[in-house]
Design an enzyme around this catalytic site. Structure first.
Site, mmCIF file in Angstrom:
data_model
loop_
_atom_site.group_PDB
_atom_site.id
_atom_site.type_symbol
_atom_site.label_atom_id
_atom_site.label_comp_id
_atom_site.label_asym_id
_atom_site.label_seq_id
_atom_site.Cartn_x
_atom_site.Cartn_y
_atom_site.Cartn_z
ATOM 1 N N ARG A 101 3.781 4.606 -4.723
ATOM 2 C CA ARG A 101 2.735 5.268 -3.953
ATOM 3 C C ARG A 101 1.908 6.115 -4.927
ATOM 4 N NH1 ARG A 101 7.483 5.879 -0.677
ATOM 5 N NH2 ARG A 101 7.270 4.852 1.352
ATOM 6 N N ARG A 105 -0.350 -1.112 -5.121
ATOM 7 C CA ARG A 105 0.950 -1.181 -4.423
ATOM 8 C C ARG A 105 0.975 -2.391 -3.494
ATOM 9 N NH1 ARG A 105 5.383 1.961 -2.419
ATOM 10 N NH2 ARG A 105 5.552 2.028 -0.144
ATOM 11 N N HIS A 117 -3.729 2.569 -2.180
ATOM 12 C CA HIS A 117 -2.540 1.726 -2.378
ATOM 13 C C HIS A 117 -2.884 0.288 -2.781
ATOM 14 C CE1 HIS A 117 0.077 4.852 -1.234
ATOM 15 N NE2 HIS A 117 0.041 4.710 0.060
ATOM 16 N N LYS A 134 8.926 9.287 0.451
ATOM 17 C CA LYS A 134 8.748 10.029 1.703
ATOM 18 C C LYS A 134 10.082 10.568 2.199
ATOM 19 C CE LYS A 134 4.602 7.728 3.441
ATOM 20 N NZ LYS A 134 4.017 6.968 4.562
ATOM 21 N N HIS A 138 10.391 1.461 1.983
ATOM 22 C CA HIS A 138 10.119 1.465 3.428
ATOM 23 C C HIS A 138 11.415 1.686 4.203
ATOM 24 C CE1 HIS A 138 6.205 -1.115 3.015
ATOM 25 N NE2 HIS A 138 6.003 0.152 2.779
ATOM 26 N N TYR A 167 3.064 -7.652 4.972
ATOM 27 C CA TYR A 167 2.691 -8.467 3.818
ATOM 28 C C TYR A 167 2.871 -9.957 4.091
ATOM 29 C CZ TYR A 167 2.575 -4.009 1.463
ATOM 30 O OH TYR A 167 2.263 -2.725 1.122
#
Length: 307
Positions: A151, A249, A246, A175, A272, A281
């Site tokens: 990130r 990424r 992003h 995160k 994630h 994706y």
């Protein structure tokens, strides 16, 4: 035990901060959405506690917001905040039954993330001038960004002690302060070695800390500067596409999936929490596959174009 609506929100936010470790920006988002919901309750049913909040209160609020031209993405986010506090109150036994279980939210079709082709990535990574300290920094930064799928905040906040060049890996705190280990490709390792040897020493100042990527002032490079540089080098590489957050990424994840990597592995590399986040994706790969089918399959061509 929370007895009022406001106390319930305060307790929930404290839980997210202390036990879940969510960032201040995320907490402010929850606070804003829940505050808006409480304001709506104050204008309509005026329940005295969370026990008296109903599914109708939630549905009416979402419907009222939709009439104000909020996007489906915003409505889904706001409903998610109310569902989250509902789940918390149930778990803490502050309410006896859910007030969101039967609420139907707007359908959200997630857009496929913006990505670059492999050839475009190669041009982008070659754009910095590696004869200058800043160019060595920018090359190392872009190589690592794409190689490890970080990130922007993880890249700009990276510290020297998080990197092990001999192992070709780095430790990342994502995160919620969740830790993960990300591999680095050989080209990223080489670029970082060159920067640490011949670039970073020229950017160090008296008060410089252990941040890997430094600004001209010797401080950790900011997220805003990272995106300014990505935009700059995208233009320099002759890539006529809009720069999105992003971007590298997303390209990292999409190229791994196209190359045959397992979705669960990509989920782990990206950090994630939920596989459904990573599944976006697959739509990129599906679009690519569909385009190939349309172009090359004889039964997909328009009449008159068959060989």
């Amino acid at each position: 035990m929370a007895s009022s609506l406001l106390e319930g929100v305060d307790d929930f936010l404290a839980y997210l901060s202390l036990e879940k470790g969510l960032s201040e920006n995320t907490l402010q988002g929850y606070q804003g959405d829940l505050g808006q919901f409480l304001a709506r309750l104050g204008q309509t049913s005026k329940p005295s506690s969370w026990k008296k909040v109903t599914a109708a209160d939630v549905s009416d609020w979402i419907y009222a917001l939709s009439e104000e031209d909020y996007s489906n993405a915003s409505l889904c986010r706001k409903l998610s905040a109310v569902r989250a506090i509902d789940s918390y109150l149930l778990r803490e036994r502050l309410i006896e039954k859910s007030f969101t279980e039967i609420v139907v939210g707007p359908k959200l079709r997630r857009k496929a993330p913006f990505t670059l082709s492999i050839q475009e990535v190669e041009r982008l990574l070659s754009a910095p001038d590696d004869t200058t300290p800043q160019g060595l920094r920018d090359r190392a930064m872009l190589e690592l960004f794409y190689s490890s799928g970080l990130r922007v905040s993880e890249l700009s906040g990276l510290m020297l002690q998080q990197i092990d060049l001999d192992l070709g890996a780095l430790k990342v705190y994502g995160k919620g302060s969740k830790e993960r280990v990300c591999p680095m490709g050989s080209k990223a390792v080489s670029a970082i070695r060159a920067y640490l040897s011949n670039g970073r020493p020229y950017l160090v100042r008296s008060k410089t800390g252990s941040a890997v990527f430094l600004s001209s002032r010797g401080t950790a490079i900011s997220r805003k500067t990272v995106w300014f540089l990505v935009k700059k080098y995208t233009s320099a590489a002759g890539i006529d596409k809009p720069v999105k957050p992003h971007m590298l990424r997303h390209s990292f994840a999409t190229h791994l999936l196209t190359g045959g990597a397992d979705l669960r592995i990509i989920q782990e590399l990206l950090g994630h929490a939920d596989i459904s986040t990573t599944q976006i994706y697959t739509s990129v790969e599906a679009d690519r596959t569909r385009s190939a089918h349309d172009e090359f399959h004889p039964r997909s061509r328009e009449a008159g174009t068959a060989l």
